[in-house]
Write an enzyme that holds these catalytic residues in place. Structure first.
Site, mmCIF file in Angstrom:
data_model
loop_
_atom_site.group_PDB
_atom_site.id
_atom_site.type_symbol
_atom_site.label_atom_id
_atom_site.label_comp_id
_atom_site.label_asym_id
_atom_site.label_seq_id
_atom_site.Cartn_x
_atom_site.Cartn_y
_atom_site.Cartn_z
ATOM 1 C CG ASN A 113 8.521 -4.309 -2.967
ATOM 2 O OD1 ASN A 113 7.885 -5.292 -3.336
ATOM 3 N ND2 ASN A 113 8.342 -3.112 -3.513
ATOM 4 C CG ASP A 126 7.678 4.457 -1.021
ATOM 5 O OD1 ASP A 126 6.643 4.720 -1.657
ATOM 6 O OD2 ASP A 126 7.686 3.758 0.011
ATOM 7 N N PRO A 170 7.031 8.950 -8.397
ATOM 8 C CG PRO A 170 6.199 8.648 -10.545
ATOM 9 C CD PRO A 170 7.457 8.566 -9.732
ATOM 10 C CG PHE A 224 -3.917 -3.460 -1.282
ATOM 11 C CD1 PHE A 224 -4.804 -3.317 -2.321
ATOM 12 C CD2 PHE A 224 -3.921 -4.644 -0.551
ATOM 13 C CE1 PHE A 224 -5.688 -4.328 -2.646
ATOM 14 C CE2 PHE A 224 -4.797 -5.672 -0.862
ATOM 15 C CZ PHE A 224 -5.683 -5.511 -1.915
ATOM 16 C CE LYS A 275 1.114 4.399 3.765
ATOM 17 N NZ LYS A 275 1.748 3.091 3.739
ATOM 18 C CE LYS A 283 -0.376 6.522 -0.538
ATOM 19 N NZ LYS A 283 0.682 6.264 -1.528
HETATM 20 O O1 PMT Z 1 2.300 -9.331 -3.898
HETATM 21 P P1 PMT Z 1 2.075 -10.200 -2.676
HETATM 22 O O2 PMT Z 1 3.305 -10.982 -2.307
HETATM 23 O O3 PMT Z 1 0.852 -11.049 -2.800
HETATM 24 O O4 PMT Z 1 1.831 -9.220 -1.430
HETATM 25 C C1 PMT Z 1 0.685 -8.432 -1.417
HETATM 26 C C2 PMT Z 1 1.007 -7.001 -0.874
HETATM 27 C C3 PMT Z 1 1.477 -7.086 0.551
HETATM 28 C C4 PMT Z 1 2.088 -6.356 -1.741
HETATM 29 C C5 PMT Z 1 -0.340 -6.203 -1.011
HETATM 30 O O5 PMT Z 1 -1.335 -6.806 -0.234
HETATM 31 C C6 PMT Z 1 -0.152 -4.760 -0.563
HETATM 32 O O6 PMT Z 1 -0.270 -4.421 0.603
HETATM 33 N N1 PMT Z 1 0.163 -3.858 -1.529
HETATM 34 C C7 PMT Z 1 0.504 -2.451 -1.270
HETATM 35 C C8 PMT Z 1 1.887 -2.379 -0.701
HETATM 36 C C9 PMT Z 1 2.388 -0.986 -0.501
HETATM 37 O O7 PMT Z 1 3.314 -0.627 -1.162
HETATM 38 O O8 PMT Z 1 1.735 -0.265 0.323
HETATM 39 P P2 PMT Z 1 2.099 1.280 0.645
HETATM 40 O O9 PMT Z 1 1.532 1.492 1.968
HETATM 41 O O10 PMT Z 1 3.547 1.559 0.461
HETATM 42 O O11 PMT Z 1 1.341 2.106 -0.474
HETATM 43 C C10 PMT Z 1 -0.017 2.532 -0.304
HETATM 44 C C11 PMT Z 1 -0.724 2.572 -1.639
HETATM 45 O O12 PMT Z 1 -0.090 3.524 -2.490
HETATM 46 C C12 PMT Z 1 -0.721 1.275 -2.388
HETATM 47 O O13 PMT Z 1 -1.980 1.148 -3.016
HETATM 48 C C13 PMT Z 1 0.387 1.443 -3.420
HETATM 49 O O14 PMT Z 1 0.126 0.676 -4.611
HETATM 50 C C14 PMT Z 1 0.295 2.924 -3.705
HETATM 51 N N2 PMT Z 1 1.579 3.571 -4.097
HETATM 52 C C15 PMT Z 1 2.640 3.629 -3.255
HETATM 53 C C16 PMT Z 1 3.773 4.267 -3.645
HETATM 54 C C17 PMT Z 1 3.836 4.875 -4.917
HETATM 55 N N3 PMT Z 1 4.923 5.521 -5.332
HETATM 56 N N4 PMT Z 1 2.782 4.815 -5.734
HETATM 57 C C18 PMT Z 1 1.654 4.167 -5.354
HETATM 58 O O15 PMT Z 1 0.687 4.103 -6.122
#
Ligand code: PMT
Length: 399
Positions: free
Chosen positions: A211, A279, A306, A325, A339, A343
């Site tokens: 991504n 994911d 995971p 995040f 979330k 989570k």
């Molecule tokens: O890196 P930059 O260019 O500065 O951009 C910053 C950002 C946009 C990446 C950052 O601010 C951000 O939003 N990061 C989380 C992005 C994300 O993947 O969000 P999500 O909604 O898909 O996941 C939610 C949370 O679960 C996140 O804390 C993620 O780290 C975590 N996750 C998700 C999937 C997975 N398999 N394992 C995880 O731990």
């Protein structure tokens, strides 16, 4: 933050450049904010601004000689070096940088720098050509590596008529830097693990799923936590960013590697999942490059990765705070709160993606959501938002 400086002991070193006149303003504002400011001047500095001016502004006699029996009888130079909580040299000329980089101690100021246990901050100021010289840049790199903190210089019109980098940072900016360096460190002794950047999931040796995460938000968090005194471990997916100073960086590529590195660093006081974890990953990455004619690339089988942060939140070695995040393109707060609950997190930072926002940008806009509701942290540079995030953490759910 003016109260931070009350009775704090600062040595203001002034070397011989035209920007020395700005040091007088800085001496005045530091004193006004309550600091005890001991000015130390080089001989060249006295050609630009008089010791009497600085004595009048700080209320303390200026020190300028290593071999002055009278001054040494009061507070000797070693004692003065120990007295200081911070040394700021502003302006620091090219000659000053060279002498500090080579470890000279042939005047009072360089001797104090050698003898002090306090942090030394430098505000370089010089002609743009002198600044650009390889020798100056080499000296700067040496000093940075040794832990000197450098402020500026700024770019703009110069007293000599040139335009370019070499103007000393403004006194207000230097004052803020001194305040922030002397501010109480709210995360002293705490261990914080932060994930940052994207993950890459191999399809074959030349292709992967990933991504647009640049890592900037996570790296800004690492720097802000470090500056508040925390011991920071940064588990980073592939990014072009240099490792922040005094941060332990562990480089990973895939979600699986990020999970293993995250589990290996439990327990910690806080875990912040800022990484954009892929994911899904291909079920079985090919060992050789897949050929378009021979393999059907539209049929790559995927399997879910995971959930790293959910695994950390459920671990029996769960950190005291687990913060995620959420990057969303619509209904950001509602999805973010979902979330948060699913989570098992203590808080989640919600950012809206799209129109050049969040991914890759230098700025961001965040909402902090926890069980008590959501707070708008505003729009700012990622570094400033990182500081606001930790202030919010300390206020709402102290570690
Ligand atoms: O890196 P930059 O260019 O500065 O951009 C910053 C950002 C946009 C990446 C950052 O601010 C951000 O939003 N990061 C989380 C992005 C994300 O993947 O969000 P999500 O909604 O898909 O996941 C939610 C949370 O679960 C996140 O804390 C993620 O780290 C975590 N996750 C998700 C999937 C997975 N398999 N394992 C995880 O731990």
């Amino acid at each position: 933050m003016a109260y931070v400086l009350s009775q704090r002991r600062v040595i203001l070193g002034i070397t011989g450049g035209i920007a020395a006149y700005k040091a007088a303003e800085l001496a005045r504002s530091l004193s006004k904010a309550g600091a005890q400011v001991q000015v130390v001047m080089t001989d060249a500095a006295k050609a630009f601004v008089t010791p009497l001016t600085l004595q009048a502004l700080t209320g303390m006699p200026v020190r300028d000689s290593l071999l002055d029996p009278e001054a040494e009888a009061g507070m000797g130079h070693i004692e003065l070096a120990r007295w200081a909580e911070l040394i700021l040299i502003a302006p620091a000329t090219a000659d000053c940088l060279a002498r500090l980089a080579s470890g000279r101690g042939d005047d009072l100021l360089t001797t104090l720098v050698l003898a002090t246990p306090a942090p030394v901050h430098l505000a370089p100021a010089m002609n743009q050509q002198m600044w650009a010289q390889a020798s100056t840049q080499d000296n700067l790199a040496t000093l940075t590596e040794r832990g000197f903190v450098i402020h500026g210089p700024e770019s703009g019109d110069q007293a000599c008529g040139d335009v370019g980098f070499g103007r000393m940072s403004e006194p207000e900016a230097l004052q803020r830097a001194v305040e922030s360096a002397l501010a109480p460190r709210a995360l002293e002794g705490k261990s914080i693990t932060i994930t940052a950047g994207p993950t890459q999931e191999a399809i074959d040796p030349v292709r992967y799923l990933s991504n647009h995460s640049s890592g900037k938000m996570g790296y800004a968090l690492a720097e802000a936590a470090r500056d508040l005194g925390a011991r920071v471990t940064l588990i980073s997916g592939p990014t072009a960013l240099p490792c922040p100073e005094r941060v332990q960086r562990i480089k990973v590529v895939s979600a699986q590697e990020m999970l293993e590195a995250s589990l290996a660093h439990l327990p910690s006081d806080a875990f912040i999942g800022c990484a954009a974890v892929a994911d899904y990953r291909p079920v079985s990455p090919a060992e050789q490059k897949l050929k378009k004619g021979q393999n059907d690339l539209s049929q790559i089988k995927l399997i879910q990765n995971p959930d790293i942060i959910a695994t950390i939140a459920q671990s029996d070695r769960r950190p005291k705070r687990v913060i995620g995040f959420a990057a969303e393109t619509q209904d950001a707060l509602a999805y973010g709160q979902k979330k948060l609950a699913e989570k098992g997190l203590d808080a989640i930072l919600v950012n809206t993606v799209g129109d050049g926002q969040a991914f890759g940008a230098d700025h961001n806009a965040l909402h902090w959501c926890d069980a008590a509701g959501c707070v708008d942290l505003g729009r700012a540079s990622k570094r400033v938002l990182a500081e606001t995030l930790f202030q919010t953490l300390i206020k709402r759910t102290p570690l």
